[in-house]
Motif scaffolding. Structure first.
Motif, PDB file in Angstrom:
ATOM      1  N   LEU A   1     -27.119 -64.868  16.573  1.00  0.00           N
ATOM      2  CA  LEU A   1     -25.714 -64.740  18.131  1.00  0.00           C
ATOM      3  C   LEU A   1     -25.932 -66.423  17.863  1.00  0.00           C
ATOM      4  N   VAL A   2     -24.505 -66.405  18.958  1.00  0.00           N
ATOM      5  CA  VAL A   2     -23.860 -68.117  18.733  1.00  0.00           C
ATOM      6  C   VAL A   2     -23.143 -67.694  19.857  1.00  0.00           C
ATOM      7  N   GLN A   3     -22.833 -68.962  20.863  1.00  0.00           N
ATOM      8  CA  GLN A   3     -21.884 -68.567  22.098  1.00  0.00           C
ATOM      9  C   GLN A   3     -20.047 -69.126  21.495  1.00  0.00           C
ATOM     10  N   PRO A   4     -19.263 -67.837  22.081  1.00  0.00           N
ATOM     11  CA  PRO A   4     -17.593 -68.541  21.948  1.00  0.00           C
ATOM     12  C   PRO A   4     -17.897 -70.832  21.680  1.00  0.00           C
ATOM     13  N   GLY A   5     -17.016 -70.668  20.482  1.00  0.00           N
ATOM     14  CA  GLY A   5     -16.848 -71.818  20.089  1.00  0.00           C
ATOM     15  C   GLY A   5     -17.781 -71.673  18.742  1.00  0.00           C
ATOM     16  N   GLY A   6     -18.727 -71.373  18.585  1.00  0.00           N
ATOM     17  CA  GLY A   6     -19.947 -72.399  18.187  1.00  0.00           C
ATOM     18  C   GLY A   6     -19.552 -71.710  16.420  1.00  0.00           C
ATOM     19  N   SER A   7     -20.115 -72.300  15.569  1.00  0.00           N
ATOM     20  CA  SER A   7     -19.883 -72.430  14.395  1.00  0.00           C
ATOM     21  C   SER A   7     -21.187 -71.156  13.780  1.00  0.00           C
ATOM     22  N   LEU A   8     -21.016 -70.439  12.381  1.00  0.00           N
ATOM     23  CA  LEU A   8     -22.016 -69.921  11.620  1.00  0.00           C
ATOM     24  C   LEU A   8     -21.865 -69.860  10.532  1.00  0.00           C
ATOM     25  N   ARG A   9     -22.679 -70.136  10.119  1.00  0.00           N
ATOM     26  CA  ARG A   9     -22.096 -70.274   8.465  1.00  0.00           C
ATOM     27  C   ARG A   9     -23.237 -68.979   7.627  1.00  0.00           C
ATOM     28  N   LEU A  10     -22.649 -68.264   6.776  1.00  0.00           N
ATOM     29  CA  LEU A  10     -23.225 -67.261   6.095  1.00  0.00           C
ATOM     30  C   LEU A  10     -23.324 -67.053   4.553  1.00  0.00           C
ATOM     31  N   SER A  11     -24.199 -66.799   4.056  1.00  0.00           N
ATOM     32  CA  SER A  11     -24.735 -66.947   2.643  1.00  0.00           C
ATOM     33  C   SER A  11     -25.187 -65.339   2.087  1.00  0.00           C
ATOM     34  N   CYS A  12     -24.503 -65.545   0.898  1.00  0.00           N
ATOM     35  CA  CYS A  12     -25.179 -64.790   0.117  1.00  0.00           C
ATOM     36  C   CYS A  12     -25.252 -64.883  -1.321  1.00  0.00           C
ATOM     37  N   ALA A  13     -26.160 -64.464  -2.015  1.00  0.00           N
ATOM     38  CA  ALA A  13     -26.871 -64.818  -3.029  1.00  0.00           C
ATOM     39  C   ALA A  13     -26.994 -63.527  -3.564  1.00  0.00           C
ATOM     40  N   ALA A  14     -26.148 -64.249  -5.639  1.00  0.00           N
ATOM     41  CA  ALA A  14     -26.410 -62.733  -5.755  1.00  0.00           C
ATOM     42  C   ALA A  14     -26.807 -62.213  -7.288  1.00  0.00           C
ATOM     43  N   SER A  15     -27.445 -62.005  -7.747  1.00  0.00           N
ATOM     44  CA  SER A  15     -27.932 -61.195  -8.884  1.00  0.00           C
ATOM     45  C   SER A  15     -28.050 -60.093  -9.231  1.00  0.00           C
TER      46      SER A  15
END
Length: 120
Positions: free
Chosen positions: A11-25
């Motif tokens: 959950l983040v407020q408008p204007g905020g930032s997030l970084r998604l990660s995807c680890a593959a194998s």
């Protein structure tokens, strides 16, 4: 066995930032085209950003200039940096791995999804 495991949603407020990660194998990570899709309730799954080759990328018009896709082949991880988030970015985000053209397999792979909610 191929696995794509996403993390970083929340959950983040408008204007905020997030970084998604995807680890593959389980795949030859360096040759697959990696990407991010999202699906909001009642909507079809849509492309957010993806690598179309080792260095070329494509972005949805709605996220251009705000989101950045990147990959670390050594860590077998693809990232989605999301800045200036808007409520309309709220969705489940899925990591995707597509084989390159002419590859022996045409199977596409998906992660389990991670929820991103943008709300005040």
């Amino acid at each position: 066995q191929v696995q794509l495991v996403e993390s970083g949603g929340g959950l983040v407020q408008p204007g905020g930032s997030l970084r998604l990660s995807c680890a593959a194998s389980g795949i030859i990570f360096s040759i697959y085209n990696l990407g991010w899709y999202r699906q909001a309730p009642g909507n079809q799954r849509e492309l957010v950003a993806a690598f179309t080759s080792r260095s070329s990328t494509v972005y949805a018009d709605s996220v251009k200039g705000r989101f950045t896709i990147s990959r670390d082949n050594a860590k077998k991880t693809v990232y989605l940096q999301m800045d200036s988030l808007k409520p309309e970015d709220t969705a489940v985000y899925y990591c995707n791995a597509d084989p390159p053209p002419g590859f022996v397999s045409t199977r596409r792979y998906w992660g389990q999804g991670t929820q991103v909610t943008v709300s005040s």
